[in-house]
Write a protein that holds these residues in place. Structure first.
Motif, PDB file in Angstrom:
ATOM      1  N   HIS A 142     -10.486  15.003 -39.662  1.00 37.66           N
ATOM      2  CA  HIS A 142     -11.092  16.336 -39.766  1.00 37.66           C
ATOM      3  C   HIS A 142     -12.506  16.340 -39.192  1.00 37.66           C
ATOM      4  N   ALA A 143     -13.278  15.273 -39.458  1.00 31.07           N
ATOM      5  CA  ALA A 143     -14.630  15.201 -38.898  1.00 31.07           C
ATOM      6  C   ALA A 143     -14.583  15.080 -37.378  1.00 31.07           C
ATOM      7  N   ALA A 144     -13.618  14.306 -36.853  1.00 29.18           N
ATOM      8  CA  ALA A 144     -13.513  14.166 -35.401  1.00 29.18           C
ATOM      9  C   ALA A 144     -13.118  15.482 -34.741  1.00 29.18           C
ATOM     10  N   LEU A 145     -12.180  16.221 -35.343  1.00 25.26           N
ATOM     11  CA  LEU A 145     -11.785  17.509 -34.784  1.00 25.26           C
ATOM     12  C   LEU A 145     -12.929  18.518 -34.837  1.00 25.26           C
ATOM     13  N   THR A 146     -13.662  18.511 -35.922  1.00 17.18           N
ATOM     14  CA  THR A 146     -14.793  19.438 -36.033  1.00 17.18           C
ATOM     15  C   THR A 146     -15.847  19.153 -34.975  1.00 17.18           C
ATOM     16  N   ALA A 147     -16.135  17.851 -34.757  1.00 16.05           N
ATOM     17  CA  ALA A 147     -17.107  17.496 -33.720  1.00 16.05           C
ATOM     18  C   ALA A 147     -16.595  17.853 -32.328  1.00 16.05           C
ATOM     19  N   ALA A 148     -15.281  17.660 -32.087  1.00 18.95           N
ATOM     20  CA  ALA A 148     -14.726  18.001 -30.777  1.00 18.95           C
ATOM     21  C   ALA A 148     -14.762  19.504 -30.537  1.00 18.95           C
ATOM     22  N   LEU A 149     -14.466  20.296 -31.559  1.00 18.73           N
ATOM     23  CA  LEU A 149     -14.517  21.749 -31.406  1.00 18.73           C
ATOM     24  C   LEU A 149     -15.947  22.245 -31.202  1.00 18.73           C
ATOM     25  N   ALA A 150     -16.913  21.511 -31.731  1.00 19.33           N
ATOM     26  CA  ALA A 150     -18.306  21.946 -31.585  1.00 19.33           C
ATOM     27  C   ALA A 150     -18.911  21.522 -30.251  1.00 19.33           C
ATOM     28  N   ASP A 151     -18.451  20.368 -29.688  1.00 23.89           N
ATOM     29  CA  ASP A 151     -19.072  19.829 -28.475  1.00 23.89           C
ATOM     30  C   ASP A 151     -18.192  19.989 -27.234  1.00 23.89           C
ATOM     31  N   ASP A 152     -16.952  19.475 -27.314  1.00 23.88           N
ATOM     32  CA  ASP A 152     -16.109  19.446 -26.115  1.00 23.88           C
ATOM     33  C   ASP A 152     -15.513  20.806 -25.785  1.00 23.88           C
ATOM     34  N   ASP A 153     -14.952  21.471 -26.758  1.00 23.90           N
ATOM     35  CA  ASP A 153     -14.264  22.742 -26.513  1.00 23.90           C
ATOM     36  C   ASP A 153     -14.688  23.755 -27.573  1.00 23.90           C
ATOM     37  N   PRO A 154     -15.910  24.260 -27.496  1.00 21.32           N
ATOM     38  CA  PRO A 154     -16.403  25.133 -28.569  1.00 21.32           C
ATOM     39  C   PRO A 154     -15.720  26.492 -28.556  1.00 21.32           C
ATOM     40  N   PRO A 155     -15.367  27.013 -29.717  1.00 16.42           N
ATOM     41  CA  PRO A 155     -14.860  28.391 -29.806  1.00 16.42           C
ATOM     42  C   PRO A 155     -16.022  29.377 -29.690  1.00 16.42           C
ATOM     43  N   PRO A 156     -15.714  30.665 -29.423  1.00 17.70           N
ATOM     44  CA  PRO A 156     -14.360  31.245 -29.319  1.00 17.70           C
ATOM     45  C   PRO A 156     -13.699  30.953 -27.987  1.00 17.70           C
ATOM     46  N   TRP A 157     -12.376  30.755 -28.030  1.00 20.94           N
ATOM     47  CA  TRP A 157     -11.578  30.584 -26.829  1.00 20.94           C
ATOM     48  C   TRP A 157     -11.246  31.970 -26.267  1.00 20.94           C
ATOM     49  N   THR A 158     -11.439  32.137 -24.981  1.00 21.40           N
ATOM     50  CA  THR A 158     -11.251  33.443 -24.354  1.00 21.40           C
ATOM     51  C   THR A 158      -9.958  33.452 -23.549  1.00 21.40           C
ATOM     52  N   TYR A 159      -9.183  34.509 -23.717  1.00 24.32           N
ATOM     53  CA  TYR A 159      -7.943  34.719 -22.970  1.00 24.32           C
ATOM     54  C   TYR A 159      -7.956  36.151 -22.435  1.00 24.32           C
ATOM     55  N   ALA A 160      -7.469  36.309 -21.192  1.00 22.92           N
ATOM     56  CA  ALA A 160      -7.502  37.627 -20.548  1.00 22.92           C
ATOM     57  C   ALA A 160      -6.173  37.886 -19.844  1.00 22.92           C
ATOM     58  N   ARG A 161      -5.779  39.140 -19.839  1.00 28.15           N
ATOM     59  CA  ARG A 161      -4.605  39.604 -19.099  1.00 28.15           C
ATOM     60  C   ARG A 161      -4.944  40.986 -18.560  1.00 28.15           C
ATOM     61  N   GLY A 162      -5.210  41.036 -17.253  1.00 24.24           N
ATOM     62  CA  GLY A 162      -5.643  42.291 -16.652  1.00 24.24           C
ATOM     63  C   GLY A 162      -7.044  42.654 -17.126  1.00 24.24           C
ATOM     64  N   GLU A 163      -7.185  43.844 -17.662  1.00 25.37           N
ATOM     65  CA  GLU A 163      -8.480  44.291 -18.183  1.00 25.37           C
ATOM     66  C   GLU A 163      -8.646  44.013 -19.666  1.00 25.37           C
ATOM     67  N   VAL A 164      -7.640  43.434 -20.290  1.00 23.53           N
ATOM     68  CA  VAL A 164      -7.685  43.169 -21.733  1.00 23.53           C
ATOM     69  C   VAL A 164      -8.177  41.744 -21.952  1.00 23.53           C
ATOM     70  N   THR A 165      -9.163  41.594 -22.830  1.00 24.33           N
ATOM     71  CA  THR A 165      -9.756  40.293 -23.131  1.00 24.33           C
ATOM     72  C   THR A 165      -9.652  40.028 -24.622  1.00 24.33           C
ATOM     73  N   PHE A 166      -9.272  38.778 -24.969  1.00 20.88           N
ATOM     74  CA  PHE A 166      -9.142  38.368 -26.366  1.00 20.88           C
ATOM     75  C   PHE A 166     -10.006  37.144 -26.616  1.00 20.88           C
ATOM     76  N   ALA A 167     -10.494  37.022 -27.862  1.00 27.46           N
ATOM     77  CA  ALA A 167     -11.262  35.855 -28.309  1.00 27.46           C
ATOM     78  C   ALA A 167     -10.557  35.244 -29.513  1.00 27.46           C
ATOM     79  N   CYS A 168     -10.471  33.900 -29.517  1.00 31.57           N
ATOM     80  CA  CYS A 168      -9.758  33.181 -30.578  1.00 31.57           C
ATOM     81  C   CYS A 168     -10.686  32.133 -31.180  1.00 31.57           C
ATOM     82  N   GLU A 169     -10.758  32.097 -32.522  1.00 30.01           N
ATOM     83  CA  GLU A 169     -11.559  31.104 -33.248  1.00 30.01           C
ATOM     84  C   GLU A 169     -10.648  30.357 -34.226  1.00 30.01           C
ATOM     85  N   PRO A 170     -10.360  29.064 -33.989  1.00 30.26           N
ATOM     86  CA  PRO A 170      -9.499  28.301 -34.898  1.00 30.26           C
ATOM     87  C   PRO A 170     -10.294  27.686 -36.045  1.00 30.26           C
TER      88      PRO A 170
END
Length: 306
Positions: A142-170
């Motif tokens: 859990h500590a390793a995943l938390t550090a990876a989400l904070a440094d390597d791949d920080p949220p929010p994750w952005t996804y787009a389709r056309g003009e619609v944009t979504f943000a995801c926070e795990p």
């Protein structure tokens, strides 16, 4: 040819009958130009003064505030292999989706479309860190995943389709494999029992120390007044100074009885010994013959009486 009468003269008189027509037209034209210029000036003044009032009465549309739609999804937990590839970790994630451009009626469709991509993204990240963690240490993963989400791949994750944009926070939590849980259960039972015993011993020591602190001022006051403090006799039958006591709790023969002080207000006395011997009952006096017969010694058998 009859002449058209003109306007009044500046002097207030009528035009002369013999005056030419062109001169009258020129005068009317000049007069019209002067009236038009005066009207234009007055209109301009009126418009400049009315503009502030008209600006207050104009209809203004407020800017449209974007509406953010939020949804949370909790899919099935991800099973990622632990160190040794024998046991697994269960990674549970809560995905928070938000968008300002998607219409509410299409929001759920877009979330279902992007959910698989977010799950695969988190699964790759968890597998990369779980292979180095022992199967009985979910906190390290859990500590390793938390550090990876904070440094390597920080949220929010952005996804787009056309003009619609979504943000995801795990939001990630890690749990033990059920097989590892059964193996660790006896260990934790013994550890919990030992900790309970240690806590009980510590509390007993604290209670004993607190009782001594309460009794110490009482003993100090009794010693200050000149009276010995009353202490309970030990269970082995010995007194405070090691004097032996009998079965009834009384001091032994070598122990002097404690009396009152010589200068005390109470008269000193010597208590009676408990369980004194029973007094003998006096026999009644008998008459002479009976007394003589009773006092006569008995004759021995085989011996003649004189």
């Amino acid at each position: 040819m009859t002449a058209v009468p003109g306007g009044p003269e500046p002097g207030g008189g009528r035009p002369k009958p013999g005056a030419p027509v062109d001169s009258r037209r020129r005068r009317w034209a000049g007069r019209a130009r002067a009236l038009g210029e005066a009207a234009r000036v007055r209109t301009r003044r009126f418009w400049d003064g009315a503009q502030p009032t008209l600006r207050q009465l104009w209809w203004t549309e407020e800017p449209v505030t974007p509406v953010t739609t939020v949804d949370r999804r909790v899919p099935e937990p991800l099973a990622v292999p632990a160190q040794g590839q024998v046991y697994v970790f269960l990674v549970r994630a809560t995905y928070t989706w938000s968008s300002e451009t998607a219409r509410p009626e299409l929001f759920g469709w877009y979330v279902d479309y992007f959910q698989q991509q977010a799950t695969q993204r988190l699964h790759r990240l968890a597998v990369r860190h779980a292979v180095e963690v022992p199967p009985h240490r979910p906190r390290d993963l859990h500590a390793a995943l938390t550090a990876a989400l904070a440094d390597d791949d920080p949220p929010p994750w952005t996804y787009a389709r056309g003009e619609v944009t979504f943000a995801c926070e795990p939001d990630v939590t890690v749990h033990l494999d059920e097989r590892v849980r059964k193996l660790l259960q006896p260990y934790w039972e013994q550890r919990i029992a030992l900790e309970c015993e240690r806590d009980l011993a510590r509390r007993r020591a604290e209670y004993a120390e607190e009782r001594d602190r309460r009794e110490r001022p009482t003993a100090a006051r009794a010693g200050k007044d000149g009276e010995p403090a009353a202490t309970a006799p030990p269970a082995d039958g010995t007194g405070p100074a090691g004097a032996a006591r009998d079965a009834r709790g009384m001091p032994g023969p070598g122990r002097a009885r404690r009396g009152s002080r010589p200068d005390g207000p109470v008269e000193s006395f010597t208590p009676l010994e408990p369980l004194l011997p029973r007094p003998r009952r006096a026999r009644p006096r008998d008459s002479g013959p009976a007394r003589a017969s009773r006092s006569r010694p008995r004759s021995e058998p085989g011996r003649a009486q004189v």
